[in-house]
Write a protein that holds these residues in place. Structure first.
Motif, PDB file in Angstrom:
ATOM      1  N   PHE A   7     -63.448 -31.959 -65.228  1.00  0.00           N
ATOM      2  CA  PHE A   7     -64.119 -30.773 -65.766  1.00  0.00           C
ATOM      3  C   PHE A   7     -64.752 -31.085 -67.114  1.00  0.00           C
ATOM      4  CE2 PHE A   7     -64.247 -26.449 -67.602  1.00  0.00           C
ATOM      5  CZ  PHE A   7     -64.952 -25.807 -66.591  1.00  0.00           C
ATOM      6  N   ALA A   8     -64.066 -31.857 -67.941  1.00  0.00           N
ATOM      7  CA  ALA A   8     -64.616 -32.238 -69.249  1.00  0.00           C
ATOM      8  C   ALA A   8     -65.866 -33.092 -69.080  1.00  0.00           C
ATOM      9  CB  ALA A   8     -63.565 -32.981 -70.072  1.00  0.00           C
ATOM     10  N   LEU A   9     -65.872 -33.991 -68.104  1.00  0.00           N
ATOM     11  CA  LEU A   9     -67.075 -34.794 -67.838  1.00  0.00           C
ATOM     12  C   LEU A   9     -68.239 -33.906 -67.409  1.00  0.00           C
ATOM     13  CD1 LEU A   9     -65.684 -37.903 -65.920  1.00  0.00           C
ATOM     14  CD2 LEU A   9     -66.651 -37.851 -68.226  1.00  0.00           C
ATOM     15  N   GLY A  10     -67.955 -32.962 -66.520  1.00  0.00           N
ATOM     16  CA  GLY A  10     -69.005 -32.056 -66.055  1.00  0.00           C
ATOM     17  C   GLY A  10     -69.536 -31.170 -67.159  1.00  0.00           C
ATOM     18  N   MET A  11     -68.641 -30.603 -67.946  1.00  0.00           N
ATOM     19  CA  MET A  11     -69.074 -29.736 -69.037  1.00  0.00           C
ATOM     20  C   MET A  11     -69.759 -30.532 -70.140  1.00  0.00           C
ATOM     21  SD  MET A  11     -68.477 -26.766 -67.935  1.00  0.00           S
ATOM     22  CE  MET A  11     -68.665 -25.718 -69.372  1.00  0.00           C
ATOM     23  N   GLY A  12     -69.455 -31.812 -70.214  1.00  0.00           N
ATOM     24  CA  GLY A  12     -70.146 -32.674 -71.174  1.00  0.00           C
ATOM     25  C   GLY A  12     -71.633 -32.772 -70.889  1.00  0.00           C
ATOM     26  N   GLN A  13     -72.039 -32.556 -69.634  1.00  0.00           N
ATOM     27  CA  GLN A  13     -73.460 -32.546 -69.289  1.00  0.00           C
ATOM     28  C   GLN A  13     -74.176 -31.372 -69.955  1.00  0.00           C
ATOM     29  OE1 GLN A  13     -74.718 -35.170 -67.518  1.00  0.00           O
ATOM     30  NE2 GLN A  13     -72.607 -35.872 -67.680  1.00  0.00           N
ATOM     31  N   LEU A  14     -73.421 -30.351 -70.320  1.00  0.00           N
ATOM     32  CA  LEU A  14     -73.973 -29.181 -70.981  1.00  0.00           C
ATOM     33  C   LEU A  14     -73.801 -29.264 -72.491  1.00  0.00           C
ATOM     34  CD1 LEU A  14     -72.893 -28.235 -68.039  1.00  0.00           C
ATOM     35  CD2 LEU A  14     -72.988 -25.979 -69.018  1.00  0.00           C
ATOM     36  N   ALA A  15     -73.236 -30.371 -72.966  1.00  0.00           N
ATOM     37  CA  ALA A  15     -72.861 -30.516 -74.378  1.00  0.00           C
ATOM     38  C   ALA A  15     -71.928 -29.383 -74.786  1.00  0.00           C
ATOM     39  CB  ALA A  15     -74.100 -30.569 -75.278  1.00  0.00           C
ATOM     40  N   GLU A  16     -71.013 -29.057 -73.866  1.00  0.00           N
ATOM     41  CA  GLU A  16     -70.072 -27.959 -74.068  1.00  0.00           C
ATOM     42  C   GLU A  16     -68.657 -28.522 -74.025  1.00  0.00           C
ATOM     43  OE1 GLU A  16     -68.915 -24.095 -74.698  1.00  0.00           O
ATOM     44  OE2 GLU A  16     -70.997 -24.607 -74.357  1.00  0.00           O
ATOM     45  N   VAL A  18     -64.874 -28.771 -73.656  1.00  0.00           N
ATOM     46  CA  VAL A  18     -63.960 -27.920 -72.895  1.00  0.00           C
ATOM     47  C   VAL A  18     -63.048 -27.126 -73.820  1.00  0.00           C
ATOM     48  CG1 VAL A  18     -62.093 -27.940 -71.212  1.00  0.00           C
ATOM     49  CG2 VAL A  18     -64.058 -29.411 -70.887  1.00  0.00           C
ATOM     50  N   ASP A  19     -62.597 -27.740 -74.897  1.00  0.00           N
ATOM     51  CA  ASP A  19     -61.685 -27.053 -75.816  1.00  0.00           C
ATOM     52  C   ASP A  19     -62.352 -25.905 -76.562  1.00  0.00           C
ATOM     53  OD1 ASP A  19     -59.682 -28.761 -75.053  1.00  0.00           O
ATOM     54  OD2 ASP A  19     -60.024 -30.145 -76.713  1.00  0.00           O
ATOM     55  N   ASP A  20     -63.692 -25.955 -76.676  1.00  0.00           N
ATOM     56  CA  ASP A  20     -64.412 -24.897 -77.384  1.00  0.00           C
ATOM     57  C   ASP A  20     -64.576 -23.636 -76.552  1.00  0.00           C
ATOM     58  OD1 ASP A  20     -64.611 -26.626 -79.461  1.00  0.00           O
ATOM     59  OD2 ASP A  20     -66.783 -26.918 -79.329  1.00  0.00           O
ATOM     60  N   ASN A  21     -64.338 -23.738 -75.255  1.00  0.00           N
ATOM     61  CA  ASN A  21     -64.552 -22.588 -74.389  1.00  0.00           C
ATOM     62  C   ASN A  21     -63.410 -22.459 -73.380  1.00  0.00           C
ATOM     63  OD1 ASN A  21     -65.590 -20.474 -72.928  1.00  0.00           O
ATOM     64  ND2 ASN A  21     -67.683 -21.233 -73.058  1.00  0.00           N
ATOM     65  N   GLY A  31     -61.582 -23.581 -59.473  1.00  0.00           N
ATOM     66  CA  GLY A  31     -62.500 -23.163 -58.408  1.00  0.00           C
ATOM     67  C   GLY A  31     -63.693 -24.077 -58.261  1.00  0.00           C
ATOM     68  N   TRP A  32     -64.341 -24.402 -59.377  1.00  0.00           N
ATOM     69  CA  TRP A  32     -65.500 -25.289 -59.321  1.00  0.00           C
ATOM     70  C   TRP A  32     -65.102 -26.675 -58.837  1.00  0.00           C
ATOM     71  CZ3 TRP A  32     -68.031 -23.934 -64.697  1.00  0.00           C
ATOM     72  CH2 TRP A  32     -68.627 -22.661 -64.615  1.00  0.00           C
ATOM     73  N   THR A  33     -63.935 -27.147 -59.241  1.00  0.00           N
ATOM     74  CA  THR A  33     -63.477 -28.460 -58.788  1.00  0.00           C
ATOM     75  C   THR A  33     -63.234 -28.446 -57.285  1.00  0.00           C
ATOM     76  OG1 THR A  33     -62.501 -28.932 -60.946  1.00  0.00           O
ATOM     77  CG2 THR A  33     -61.734 -30.258 -59.085  1.00  0.00           C
ATOM     78  N   ALA A  86     -73.675 -28.290 -62.333  1.00  0.00           N
ATOM     79  CA  ALA A  86     -74.520 -27.372 -61.558  1.00  0.00           C
ATOM     80  C   ALA A  86     -73.858 -26.010 -61.433  1.00  0.00           C
ATOM     81  CB  ALA A  86     -74.809 -27.959 -60.173  1.00  0.00           C
ATOM     82  N   GLN A  87     -72.557 -25.992 -61.165  1.00  0.00           N
ATOM     83  CA  GLN A  87     -71.833 -24.725 -61.075  1.00  0.00           C
ATOM     84  C   GLN A  87     -71.896 -23.968 -62.399  1.00  0.00           C
ATOM     85  OE1 GLN A  87     -70.431 -23.343 -58.371  1.00  0.00           O
ATOM     86  NE2 GLN A  87     -71.030 -25.078 -57.114  1.00  0.00           N
ATOM     87  N   ALA A  88     -71.746 -24.690 -63.492  1.00  0.00           N
ATOM     88  CA  ALA A  88     -71.777 -24.046 -64.807  1.00  0.00           C
ATOM     89  C   ALA A  88     -73.147 -23.450 -65.098  1.00  0.00           C
ATOM     90  CB  ALA A  88     -71.395 -25.052 -65.892  1.00  0.00           C
ATOM     91  N   TYR A  89     -74.206 -24.153 -64.725  1.00  0.00           N
ATOM     92  CA  TYR A  89     -75.543 -23.624 -64.976  1.00  0.00           C
ATOM     93  C   TYR A  89     -75.872 -22.445 -64.069  1.00  0.00           C
ATOM     94  CZ  TYR A  89     -76.978 -27.109 -68.406  1.00  0.00           C
ATOM     95  OH  TYR A  89     -77.108 -27.861 -69.534  1.00  0.00           O
TER      96      TYR A  89
END
Length: 130
Positions: A7-16, A18-21, A31-33, A86-89
């Motif tokens: 999840f951290a790798l995926g959210m890293g694509q958004l420069a987001e 994981v700990d910040d959100n 669910g996304w996983t 993609a799920q996050a976007y």
């Protein structure tokens, strides 16, 4: 790799980070996983078949961020993070980026998939043509 690490790798694509959100993490991570694991099943099984390993009859399903993922590293690092992004976007109503990362996810699955050879039975050899 754990679910949280993916999840951290995926959210890293958004420069987001994981700990910040934590709301996004806690609400959507599992669910996304599970979605991307199920979509990647054919690619995972192609890798297993090419390596002579037992194929999965169903996709791995996870229930927490600490669950260890059993898929091969090439999928975990090159395709599945894009599926998470993609799920996050999609959740962010950003159609352009959702489609971009969805295509990157699909391309990653295709590039990781292996060709396996098998025997084809000729079922028409005994038939006569009219």
């Amino acid at each position: 790799m754990t679910v949280l690490e993916l999840f951290a790798l995926g959210m890293g694509q958004l420069a987001e980070p994981v700990d910040d959100n934590p709301v996004i993490r806690d609400r959507f991570m599992v669910g996304w996983t599970n979605i991307v694991l199920h979509e990647a099943l054919d690619a995972e099984n192609s890798i297993r078949a090419a390596n002579g390993e037992t194929e999965l009859t169903t996709a791995q399903t996870v229930s927490s961020g600490n669950d260890v993922l059993t898929y091969h590293d090439q999928l975990l690092y090159t395709a599945l993070p894009y599926g998470i992004a993609a799920q996050a976007y999609v959740d962010d109503d950003n159609d352009y980026r959702a489609n971009k990362y969805r295509q990157m996810f699909i391309a990653g699955l295709q590039s990781c998939s292996k060709i396996t050879f098998g025997t084809v039975e000729d079922v028409y050899s005994d038939s006569t043509s009219d």
